[in-house]
Enzyme design. Structure first.
Site, PDB file in Angstrom:
ATOM      1  N   GLY A  12       6.391   7.305  -3.230  1.00  0.00           N
ATOM      2  CA  GLY A  12       5.328   6.298  -3.307  1.00  0.00           C
ATOM      3  C   GLY A  12       3.972   6.936  -3.549  1.00  0.00           C
ATOM      4  O   GLY A  12       3.856   8.151  -3.728  1.00  0.00           O
ATOM      5  N   GLN A  13       2.924   6.091  -3.537  1.00  0.00           N
ATOM      6  CA  GLN A  13       1.571   6.582  -3.880  1.00  0.00           C
ATOM      7  C   GLN A  13       1.140   7.690  -2.922  1.00  0.00           C
ATOM      8  O   GLN A  13       0.677   8.750  -3.361  1.00  0.00           O
ATOM      9  CB  GLN A  13       0.557   5.418  -3.788  1.00  0.00           C
ATOM     10  CG  GLN A  13      -0.869   5.834  -4.155  1.00  0.00           C
ATOM     11  CD  GLN A  13      -1.907   4.783  -3.865  1.00  0.00           C
ATOM     12  OE1 GLN A  13      -1.714   3.886  -3.033  1.00  0.00           O
ATOM     13  NE2 GLN A  13      -3.052   4.883  -4.522  1.00  0.00           N
ATOM     14  N   ASP A  51      18.712   5.327   1.944  1.00  0.00           N
ATOM     15  CA  ASP A  51      18.197   3.981   2.245  1.00  0.00           C
ATOM     16  C   ASP A  51      17.717   4.032   3.695  1.00  0.00           C
ATOM     17  O   ASP A  51      18.518   4.099   4.622  1.00  0.00           O
ATOM     18  CB  ASP A  51      19.336   2.959   2.082  1.00  0.00           C
ATOM     19  CG  ASP A  51      18.912   1.577   2.558  1.00  0.00           C
ATOM     20  OD1 ASP A  51      19.717   0.647   2.442  1.00  0.00           O
ATOM     21  OD2 ASP A  51      17.759   1.441   3.051  1.00  0.00           O
ATOM     22  N   TYR A 141       3.236  -8.557   4.779  1.00  0.00           N
ATOM     23  CA  TYR A 141       2.926  -7.128   4.872  1.00  0.00           C
ATOM     24  C   TYR A 141       2.068  -6.865   6.101  1.00  0.00           C
ATOM     25  O   TYR A 141       2.362  -5.969   6.895  1.00  0.00           O
ATOM     26  CB  TYR A 141       2.191  -6.699   3.604  1.00  0.00           C
ATOM     27  CG  TYR A 141       1.668  -5.293   3.570  1.00  0.00           C
ATOM     28  CD1 TYR A 141       0.288  -5.059   3.470  1.00  0.00           C
ATOM     29  CD2 TYR A 141       2.507  -4.195   3.589  1.00  0.00           C
ATOM     30  CE1 TYR A 141      -0.226  -3.764   3.395  1.00  0.00           C
ATOM     31  CE2 TYR A 141       2.012  -2.897   3.514  1.00  0.00           C
ATOM     32  CZ  TYR A 141       0.640  -2.696   3.414  1.00  0.00           C
ATOM     33  OH  TYR A 141       0.131  -1.407   3.341  1.00  0.00           O
ATOM     34  N   LYS A 145       2.701  -4.812   9.663  1.00  0.00           N
ATOM     35  CA  LYS A 145       1.805  -3.736  10.119  1.00  0.00           C
ATOM     36  C   LYS A 145       1.416  -3.960  11.585  1.00  0.00           C
ATOM     37  O   LYS A 145       1.404  -3.032  12.387  1.00  0.00           O
ATOM     38  CB  LYS A 145       0.567  -3.629   9.234  1.00  0.00           C
ATOM     39  CG  LYS A 145       0.861  -3.063   7.839  1.00  0.00           C
ATOM     40  CD  LYS A 145       1.617  -1.736   7.908  1.00  0.00           C
ATOM     41  CE  LYS A 145       1.942  -1.148   6.571  1.00  0.00           C
ATOM     42  NZ  LYS A 145       2.805   0.045   6.662  1.00  0.00           N
ATOM     43  N   ILE A 171      -6.255   2.866  -1.267  1.00  0.00           N
ATOM     44  CA  ILE A 171      -6.287   4.288  -1.620  1.00  0.00           C
ATOM     45  C   ILE A 171      -6.305   4.434  -3.142  1.00  0.00           C
ATOM     46  O   ILE A 171      -5.500   3.804  -3.845  1.00  0.00           O
ATOM     47  CB  ILE A 171      -5.092   5.035  -1.018  1.00  0.00           C
ATOM     48  CG1 ILE A 171      -5.185   4.993   0.519  1.00  0.00           C
ATOM     49  CG2 ILE A 171      -5.062   6.493  -1.487  1.00  0.00           C
ATOM     50  CD1 ILE A 171      -4.040   5.666   1.250  1.00  0.00           C
TER      51      ILE A 171
HETATM   52  C1  VAH Z   1      -1.971  -2.888  -0.506  1.00  0.00           C
HETATM   53  N1  VAH Z   1      -2.545  -0.604  -1.075  1.00  0.00           N
HETATM   54  O1  VAH Z   1      -2.812  -3.243  -1.330  1.00  0.00           O
HETATM   55  C2  VAH Z   1      -2.047  -1.448   0.014  1.00  0.00           C
HETATM   56  C3  VAH Z   1      -2.962  -1.298   1.186  1.00  0.00           C
HETATM   57  C4  VAH Z   1      -5.164  -1.927   2.213  1.00  0.00           C
HETATM   58  C5  VAH Z   1      -4.220  -2.153   1.083  1.00  0.00           C
HETATM   59  O2  VAH Z   1      -2.317  -1.501   2.389  1.00  0.00           O
HETATM   60  O3  VAH Z   1      -1.083  -3.620  -0.118  1.00  0.00           O
END
Ligand code: VAH
Length: 317
Positions: A12-13, A51, A141, A145, A171
């Protein structure tokens, strides 16, 4: 103790740049890059395809390489997560729970897991967002978190697991193309500026978000993981930031370094996600507890991004 490091989500990034940094510091063969896709990208060995939602596959790696340190970076980001919330919940939470349980079972020395400013929501103070505040995100998402932060804190309190975390802002990096996040516009704008001299941004020009250059993100992660345990006072996740700017300020800055660059603004579904996140972050706790200090401002980010992307695409703008 010789560090034997497992990095999940390595393709990933963040992983694409954290793995080389860890290998430079601890030795190539002491850092096992783990990805889900078949291709190991530019990683030389050791690379394993696993996985991370499969606990037994992870266990095999921990035993095979005698792992004592883990960076668990697997995650479906915000925009993709809104298109497939079940996949986001399953991938993000199942993999984290597996890693936490295995870390306790195998007495892992230190574990890193990334949270995000996405843990905040529209009822969180949008400016100078405090370390301790309302966490009511409106994306799946963000929900993963917040749940992940509370899980990490629980495993620290109940089992003494030394798990550490950062609430990364957006980022900005050039090595990997954008990957399904809402802050991707801050990466794509540089790619498009260098390749085509123009970009149609998917958020409004007055959209302000906290951002950071990848080198700052990697340095913060290494500094956090190397800090003495007694310095780590926050076991949910540390606020972290470097710069905040609007999409228009970003476009104007790019235009300083790319002659005739043109940016238009056509908001899409990601605008609603961006509007739910803070504009500026208070990261005093990270600065006080373990000495966090960013190095890259917007001009330095633009110069770095454009220099490296011109080389990557062999363009002469
Ligand atoms: C996103 N790059 O855009 C991630 C990040 C704060 C954003 O968690 O989902």
């Amino acid at each position: 103790m010789q560090k034997k490091i497992l990095v999940t989500g390595a393709l990933g990034q963040i992983g694409s740049e954290l793995v080389p940094a860890l290998r430079k510091k601890y030795g190539n063969d002491n850092v096992i890059a783990v990805g889900y896709s078949k291709e190991s990208g530019e990683f030389n060995k050791p690379f394993e395809r696993v996985d991370a939602t499969n606990k037994e596959e992870l266990r095999t790696l921990i035993e095979k390489y005698q792992i004592n340190t883990i960076y668990h970076l697997v995650g479906i980001l915000s925009a993709v997560g809104e298109k497939n919330p079940n996949l986001a919940w399953h991938t993000n939470m199942e993999s984290l729970k597996n890693i936490l349980d295995l870390a306790v079972e195998y007495k892992i020395d230190r574990l890193f897991w990334p949270s995000s400013i996405a843990a905040f929501g529209p009822t969180t103070p949008l400016f100078d967002t405090p370390q301790e505040t309302i966490l009511a995100p409106t994306t799946m998402y963000g929900v993963t978190k917040v749940a992940g932060e509370l899980l990490c804190q629980y495993y620290n309190l109940k089992y003494g697991l030394d798990v550490r975390s950062l609430r990364y802002p957006g980022i900005i990096s050039w090595k990997t193309p954008p990957g399904g996040g809402t802050t991707d516009y801050a990466v794509a704008i540089y790619y498009e500026a260098v390749k085509n001299g123009s970009y149609d941004c998917f958020v409004k020009d007055d959209t302000i978000l906290p951002m950071m250059y990848m080198d700052d993100a990697v340095n913060a992660t290494l500094e956090l993981m190397e800090a003495d345990s007694e310095k780590i006072k926050i076991r949910t996740s540390y606020n972290l930031t470097a710069v905040s700017f609007s999409a228009k300020e970003l476009a104007d800055n790019v235009a300083k370094y790319v002659p005739n660059f043109k940016c238009t603004f056509t908001p899409d579904s990601r605008q609603k996600i961006a509007d739910s996140w803070p504009k500026t972050i208070d990261d005093t706790s990270a600065r006080k507890d373990w000495g966090w200090k960013p190095k890259f401002d917007l001009d330095q980010i633009s110069m770095e991004m454009i220099k490296n992307l011109k080389e990557k695409f062999q363009t002469k703008i």
